[in-house]
Design a protein around this motif. Structure first.
Motif, mmCIF file in Angstrom:
data_model
loop_
_atom_site.group_PDB
_atom_site.id
_atom_site.type_symbol
_atom_site.label_atom_id
_atom_site.label_comp_id
_atom_site.label_asym_id
_atom_site.label_seq_id
_atom_site.Cartn_x
_atom_site.Cartn_y
_atom_site.Cartn_z
ATOM 1 N N GLN A 6 0.825 -1.194 0.000
ATOM 2 C CA GLN A 6 0.000 0.000 0.000
ATOM 3 C C GLN A 6 0.869 1.258 0.000
ATOM 4 N N GLU A 7 1.976 1.227 0.722
ATOM 5 C CA GLU A 7 2.846 2.392 0.859
ATOM 6 C C GLU A 7 3.509 2.746 -0.470
ATOM 7 N N SER A 8 3.877 1.771 -1.272
ATOM 8 C CA SER A 8 4.577 2.035 -2.522
ATOM 9 C C SER A 8 3.610 2.207 -3.693
ATOM 10 N N SER A 9 2.336 2.475 -3.411
ATOM 11 C CA SER A 9 1.370 2.665 -4.485
ATOM 12 C C SER A 9 1.420 4.086 -5.047
ATOM 13 N N ARG A 10 2.285 4.945 -4.446
ATOM 14 C CA ARG A 10 2.442 6.298 -4.991
ATOM 15 C C ARG A 10 3.101 6.214 -6.359
ATOM 16 N N PRO A 11 2.801 7.150 -7.245
ATOM 17 C CA PRO A 11 3.443 7.132 -8.568
ATOM 18 C C PRO A 11 4.956 7.252 -8.439
ATOM 19 N N TRP A 12 5.674 6.617 -9.354
ATOM 20 C CA TRP A 12 7.136 6.585 -9.258
ATOM 21 C C TRP A 12 7.739 7.978 -9.384
ATOM 22 N N ILE A 13 7.054 8.867 -10.076
ATOM 23 C CA ILE A 13 7.605 10.212 -10.246
ATOM 24 C C ILE A 13 7.648 10.949 -8.912
ATOM 25 N N LEU A 14 6.654 10.702 -8.053
ATOM 26 C CA LEU A 14 6.665 11.328 -6.729
ATOM 27 C C LEU A 14 7.751 10.731 -5.847
ATOM 28 N N GLU A 15 8.062 9.460 -6.058
ATOM 29 C CA GLU A 15 9.141 8.826 -5.302
ATOM 30 C C GLU A 15 10.492 9.404 -5.720
ATOM 31 N N ALA A 16 10.642 9.713 -7.006
ATOM 32 C CA ALA A 16 11.927 10.163 -7.532
ATOM 33 C C ALA A 16 12.097 11.678 -7.477
ATOM 34 N N LEU A 17 11.033 12.406 -7.181
ATOM 35 C CA LEU A 17 11.093 13.864 -7.237
ATOM 36 C C LEU A 17 12.167 14.481 -6.349
ATOM 37 N N PRO A 18 12.309 14.101 -5.081
ATOM 38 C CA PRO A 18 13.375 14.711 -4.262
ATOM 39 C C PRO A 18 14.772 14.475 -4.845
ATOM 40 N N LEU A 19 15.007 13.293 -5.371
ATOM 41 C CA LEU A 19 16.304 13.003 -5.975
ATOM 42 C C LEU A 19 16.527 13.850 -7.223
ATOM 43 N N LEU A 20 15.492 14.019 -8.039
ATOM 44 C CA LEU A 20 15.611 14.848 -9.240
ATOM 45 C C LEU A 20 15.895 16.299 -8.883
ATOM 46 N N VAL A 21 15.262 16.796 -7.830
ATOM 47 C CA VAL A 21 15.500 18.172 -7.396
ATOM 48 C C VAL A 21 16.944 18.347 -6.945
ATOM 49 N N VAL A 22 17.460 17.398 -6.183
ATOM 50 C CA VAL A 22 18.851 17.471 -5.719
ATOM 51 C C VAL A 22 19.808 17.434 -6.898
ATOM 52 N N ILE A 23 19.542 16.570 -7.881
ATOM 53 C CA ILE A 23 20.405 16.472 -9.062
ATOM 54 C C ILE A 23 20.373 17.779 -9.857
ATOM 55 N N LEU A 24 19.191 18.368 -10.017
ATOM 56 C CA LEU A 24 19.090 19.639 -10.747
ATOM 57 C C LEU A 24 19.836 20.762 -10.033
ATOM 58 N N ILE A 25 19.707 20.830 -8.716
ATOM 59 C CA ILE A 25 20.416 21.861 -7.956
ATOM 60 C C ILE A 25 21.923 21.668 -8.094
#
Length: 51
Positions: A6-25
C-alpha cells in the motif's frame, strides 16, 4: 507485506522527485562554478595607453 504494498502505491515520479531536485540543484551549482572559472581565467584584451 500488505502495508508495504500500500505504501509504494504512490506514482514513481513522486518517489523520484526529491532526488531529481537534488540532481538539478547540483547541476546548476556546477554550471555556476564552471562559469565563474571561465570568466576568471578568460584572457583580457591588452589595453593600450593613449594620452
Amino acid at each position: 507485506m500488505a502495508n508495504q504494498q500500500q505504501e509504494s502505491s504512490r506514482p514513481w515520479i513522486l518517489e523520484a522527485l526529491p532526488l531529481l531536485v537534488v540532481i538539478l540543484i547540483a547541476a546548476h551549482v556546477l554550471a555556476l562554478v564552471y562559469w565563474i572559472y571561465r570568466v576568471a581565467t578568460e584572457k583580457q584584451p591588452q589595453r593600450s595607453k593613449k594620452h
